[in-house]
Scaffold this active site. Sequence first.
Site, short mmCIF file in Angstrom:
data_model
loop_
_atom_site.label_atom_id
_atom_site.label_comp_id
_atom_site.label_asym_id
_atom_site.label_seq_id
_atom_site.Cartn_x
_atom_site.Cartn_y
_atom_site.Cartn_z
N TYR A 103 -50.90 33.05 113.05
CA TYR A 103 -51.55 31.75 113.07
C TYR A 103 -51.56 31.15 111.66
CZ TYR A 103 -54.98 28.08 113.68
OH TYR A 103 -55.60 26.86 113.70
N ASP A 113 -51.49 31.84 121.88
CA ASP A 113 -51.52 30.67 122.75
C ASP A 113 -51.49 29.37 121.94
OD1 ASP A 113 -53.88 31.68 121.82
OD2 ASP A 113 -55.07 31.05 123.53
N LYS A 166 -57.38 36.96 125.07
CA LYS A 166 -58.18 35.74 125.18
C LYS A 166 -57.24 34.55 125.08
CE LYS A 166 -60.10 34.28 121.51
NZ LYS A 166 -59.16 33.14 121.39
#
Length: 477
Positions: free
Chosen positions: A264, A299, A330
């Site tokens: 990320y 995601d 998650k």
Amino acid sequence: MTGKLNLDPALVARARELARLAGQPVTDLARTHTTVSVERAVLRLAGLDGADGDGMPWVNRLTDAVRESVGLEHGVALPVWDAMLTGGYPDLRTLAVDAASGLVKFRLPMAADADAARESAARSVRRGIRMIDQRRAERDSMVAATSDPPVPWIYLIVATGDIYEDIPQAQAAAREGADVIAVIRSTGQSLLDYVPEGATREGYAGTYTTQENFRLMRGALDDVSRELGRYVRLTNYASGLCMPEIAALAGLERLDMMLNDCMYGIIFRDINPVRTFIDQRFSRQVHARAGIVINTGEDNYLTTADAVDAAHTVVVSQLLNELFPDAPLKYMPPTKHMTGNVFAGYLLDAFFNLAGVMTGQSILLIGMMTEGIHTPFLSDRDLALENVRYVRRAAGRLGESFRPEPDGFVAQRARQVLGEAIDLLRTIGSQGLLTAIGEGTFGVTKRPADGGRGLDGVVKQADGYFNPAAEMLEADQ
């Protein structure tokens, strides 16, 4: 038995093996290098905290002084504890103050002096590791004294910028059914090469991650856990340039989950890939010792890449993170699709909640219909909690009757994504993970290994490198 989607177990095993092979060179890189943040984390575990009059933490001042004097190739521990012993310093804070003023002459001790420095450093760091162990035991005691909520855990984000406003919002959310409170971090903090000190009240689209903010929120959630008879978990973010330090602080203050995903930071914050992989290895060792659940952010790739075309890249990243088969996943709610039409947004969130309960997710991050428009109000959170409570109550057992056709759309799509993931893992294995990241494989964003922020904080370990925290955490694996 091959599972609901009739996936070939041999292909799944092959995918995991390819992920292991693709990730091994990066693991080897992390084993042979350190970073300024890893070294600062060692000092934090040894008890050094606080900041100077300008707000710069003493761990930064001391690490910088050592680096300027003798370098960090041998680690910060040897020169620091040698200076402690030879200079007669009573504690690390006093040493750091003098070092920041240029009053300390560091050296790399040899022979008996080196042995003494190692022993003293290990003794100091061991106290921090024991504190993390104690915090983990406290969590177990709290869960036993209250109760562990059933899955899926309802995960809700709080983000006002002011820790003293976050606390009542978090407690209100817990009373309305939230099982996990995530205090989203102030925008841009991941780019700071230091961890701010103290309680903060002026974050931007989130609240600054600090040890004091951790302590305050954990205490508030302990209070509401006792009130409700249900343990409420706390999440924050161990990413960015201070990933190892934040991980250490999370362990010391008994956080329960951490967003800990170097990819990320690489993709969305342009942090150097080498720096973040090294930092992540150490931070995950700390999390493992602390019993902290690690969340990752694959995601998020689909906010920049097409969700259909790039689905396999999410699976590849999850496999590289070694999440399957035992760790919970998650997924993010459909924030990308929030346009200002709150009615459509509320419906999309309900569909997301339905997909979560039908597929047996253990962590359900619930969306709010005003996300992406402004920082959601307490009323928006209340409606979001009402949405997920309704779906979980009405459709919580629907998955028991959901049986995709063996050759239907869902099963065919799953086999396609798995096949594409295996092909991509083969490619990554042949060209190298750092090259794949540099070519924009994840999130269609190119991040070369020699670019981004923080590369100047990477140091190759020399013979005789000593990191007492890493040694203790390695022994725990």
